[in-house]
Design a protein around this motif. Structure first.
Motif, PDB file in Angstrom:
ATOM      1  N   GLN A 162       0.841  -1.400   0.149  1.00  0.00           N
ATOM      2  CA  GLN A 162       0.031   0.029  -0.224  1.00  0.00           C
ATOM      3  C   GLN A 162       0.779   1.428  -0.010  1.00  0.00           C
ATOM      4  N   ASP A 163       2.255   1.153   0.370  1.00  0.00           N
ATOM      5  CA  ASP A 163       2.897   2.381   0.331  1.00  0.00           C
ATOM      6  C   ASP A 163       3.793   2.170  -0.999  1.00  0.00           C
TER       7      ASP A 163
ATOM      8  N   SER B 186      -5.863   6.932  -2.494  1.00  0.00           N
ATOM      9  CA  SER B 186      -6.278   5.677  -2.503  1.00  0.00           C
ATOM     10  C   SER B 186      -6.039   4.583  -3.613  1.00  0.00           C
TER      11      SER B 186
END
Length: 599
Positions: A15-16, A347
């Motif tokens: 997610q990073d 997102s």
């Protein structure tokens, strides 16, 4: 004690990381697309000698050019983003080289385009527009080519210059490999003897430490290594400037500055006006340096004392989640549509957040058509929050231009490239000041605002003056040795910082680590962009919806008009020195408030 460890790329959470798979699912898919793109070479060559034969032929060629632009957008972004994830991986370096070689081959194949467009008589071209109305979409770009008639060479000469493109990129490539992949710096030591890693990503946070022993150690560590490679660095920069001069001379420009700015339709007078306006505003800078020395309680202010906040005990730290929330609140004056684009970016894989081993240093936004890709090296400092809103300003600018302009006009020119990013920074600062009542925190934030003026308006103008003078030295046939470059750079620091600054010998090497000196007169636009951004942010906060409407219109403009005209539409005239002068006046006013708070 243990030295802090920087993770390998594989250890960073998914997610990073940015969603690179939105471009290509795998490296093999990229290779297949590259192989398919090679078919563009014969397709382009098939139009050679034919652009003036009919309106339909010219339209077909320009549409093919758009198709190639979209295909190469994905190919280039994938290779470069993968290479930047870990600059040590040879496979991705080779992918960048492969796509660049094909790009040069295509440029060479299309070298006939400009000469043939110039050869079409005016009345014939007007007849084409009448015969094929869809061709009028490209009228502005065709006019831009024809405007530069005196700088365009013969078909064979253009092909030769296009073929030299890969060699011309060599200085930047060599600098990047040396700076990002090869150079390693000794650990810095703090006052307690604890070791701290020095990298491009950790250097500024170390320089912001209240531990002066650590700051000086990090400063010495960095410049001791650049000192070892000073002659290599000078040779690389000299090669960069010489290739610029070669192309400027070949195209019959009076200077490299004229050649660089002509491509963006900016009058060189704007560049000189910026330097002159800042020179007339040295006194606020000298006042700020004196204030910083007094506030830090130092007998002497050194170059390694420039980044530490002058207000001790207000060390602001943020998680990335907190940084995103602050960004949304600060940029609320730009409206809900703008905020929704930020949320989309936060997102859906626009951002590569943290440093990893081998990752390219610094930060940037790359405006790919699928969506922007934002590289950060987030450490949780206040600077990193500003970097986030800065790069998302670029990202939204790219996204809106890509969405609202046809392919031919999506890419905004570099003169306006830093406006949206720095406008976001100004809005962030205004927001933080508006919600801060604590006197000490307010002083801390004003110090940060003052640092933006110092770092962007003054520092980038100093960079711009250095770049201009190095190019002028080369044009005069003077040697750009390490000694000459260091002497020039140190003299400029003395001039820009004034009598209260000790200009350490090491800072004379700073030019050797600045990647922007390989971007062909890019840095001045940070300063002009900052001045424009200050004016725009104040208008947005003052006038609300009407100013936001004009500003969003500017962001959607791409290159559908020249950059000075686009900015005038948003309410700022960069052909005048007024925006720079108004910004330096605000800088002086903020220094006054800071002096009062610290008193």
């Amino acid at each position: 004690m243990e030295t802090m460890q920087i993770p390998a790329r594989a250890e960073v959470a998914a997610q990073d990381k940015w969603a690179i798979h939105d471009l290509f699912a795998t490296d093999d898919d990229w290779r297949a697309a590259l192989a398919a793109a090679k078919e563009y070479v014969p397709r382009v060559q098939a139009f050679r000698g034919r652009l003036g034969e009919s309106a339909q032929t010219l339209l077909d060629y320009l549409r093919l050019d758009d198709e190639i632009s979209l295909a190469f957008d994905a190919l280039v972004h994938y290779a470069q983003r993968k290479s930047d994830e870990d600059t040590r991986v040879a496979a991705y370096q080779e992918m960048v080289s492969q796509v660049m070689r094909l790009a040069v081959e295509l440029q060479s194949a299309a070298a006939f385009q400009t000469p043939e467009l110039l050869a079409i008589p005016d009345d014939t071209l007007e007849g084409f527009y009448q015969a094929e109305p869809d061709l009028t979409l490209y009228r502005l770009n065709i006019d831009r080519v024809r405007r530069r008639r005196e700088h365009v060479l013969s078909d064979k000469e253009e092909a030769l210059l296009a073929a030299a493109g890969e060699m011309a990129a060599a200085p930047d490539d060599v600098f990047s490999m040396l700076n990002d992949a090869d150079l390693k710096f000794p650990d810095a030591t703090d006052k307690d003897g604890v070791m701290h890693p020095v990298t491009h990503g950790t250097y500024i946070p170390l320089m912001q430490s209240y531990d002066r022993v650590l700051r000086k150690s990090a400063f010495d560590s960095l410049y001791s290594v650049y000192g070892q490679f000073r002659n290599t660095a000078a040779s690389i920069l000299s090669a960069q400037v010489k290739q610029l001069l070669f192309f400027a001379n070949a195209r019959k420009y009076p200077s490299t500055l004229a050649a660089a700015l002509d491509g963006t339709e900016v009058d060189p007078a704007i560049y000189h006006n910026l330097i002159d306006a800042v020179h007339r505003s040295f006194q606020p800078m000298y006042r700020y340096v004196a204030l910083r020395r007094r506030a830090l309680g130092l007998d002497e202010l050194h170059m390694y004392d420039l980044y530490v906040p002058v207000v001790e005990g207000v060390e602001m730290k943020f998680t990335f989640e907190e940084a995103k929330e602050i960004a949304l609140k600060a940029l609320a004056p730009l409206g809900e549509d703008y905020l929704n684009l930020l949320r989309e970016g936060f997102s859906n894989g626009w951002i590569d957040v943290y440093e990893n081993q081998g990752k390219r240093s610094g930060a940037y936004s790359a405006g790919a058509r699928v969506h922007p890709f934002v590289l950060l090296n987030f450490k949780g400092t206040l600077d990193d929050v500003f970097t986030l809103v800065h790069e998302m300003g670029h990202a939204v600018h790219s996204y809106l231009s890509n969405q609202h302009q046809p392919t031919a006009y999506q890419d905004y020119v570099i003169f306006v490239a830093e406006v949206a990013s720095t406008c976001n920074e100004a809005l962030l600062m205004e927001y933080l000041l508006s919600v801060t009542t604590d006197k000490k925190q307010r002083a801390y934030l004003i110090n940060h605002f003052l640092e933006q003026f110092r770092g962007t308006l003054y520092r980038q103008t100093m960079f711009a003056e250095f770049e201009l003078r190095v190019n002028e030295m080369t044009q005069r046939g003077e040697g750009t040795t390490a000694e000459a470059l260091c002497a020039l750079y140190k003299d400029l620091n003395v001039q820009y910082f004034g009598p209260d600054m000790v200009v350490d010998d090491e800072i004379a090497l700073e030019w050797a680590r600045i990647p922007h000196f390989y971007y062909d007169y890019y840095v001045y636009q940070y300063a002009t962009g900052y001045a424009a951004a200050i004016a725009l942010s104040r208008r947005i906060l003052r006038e609300g919806k009407s100013a936001v409407r004009d500003y969003i219109g500017f962001l959607t403009g791409g290159c559908s008009a020249d950059p000075v005209t686009l900015l005038r539409g948003a309410g700022v005239d960069m052909a005048s020195p007024a925006p720079v002068e108004d910004a330096t006046k605000l800088f002086d006013e903020l220094i006054g408030e800071m002096e009062a708070l610290l008193a």
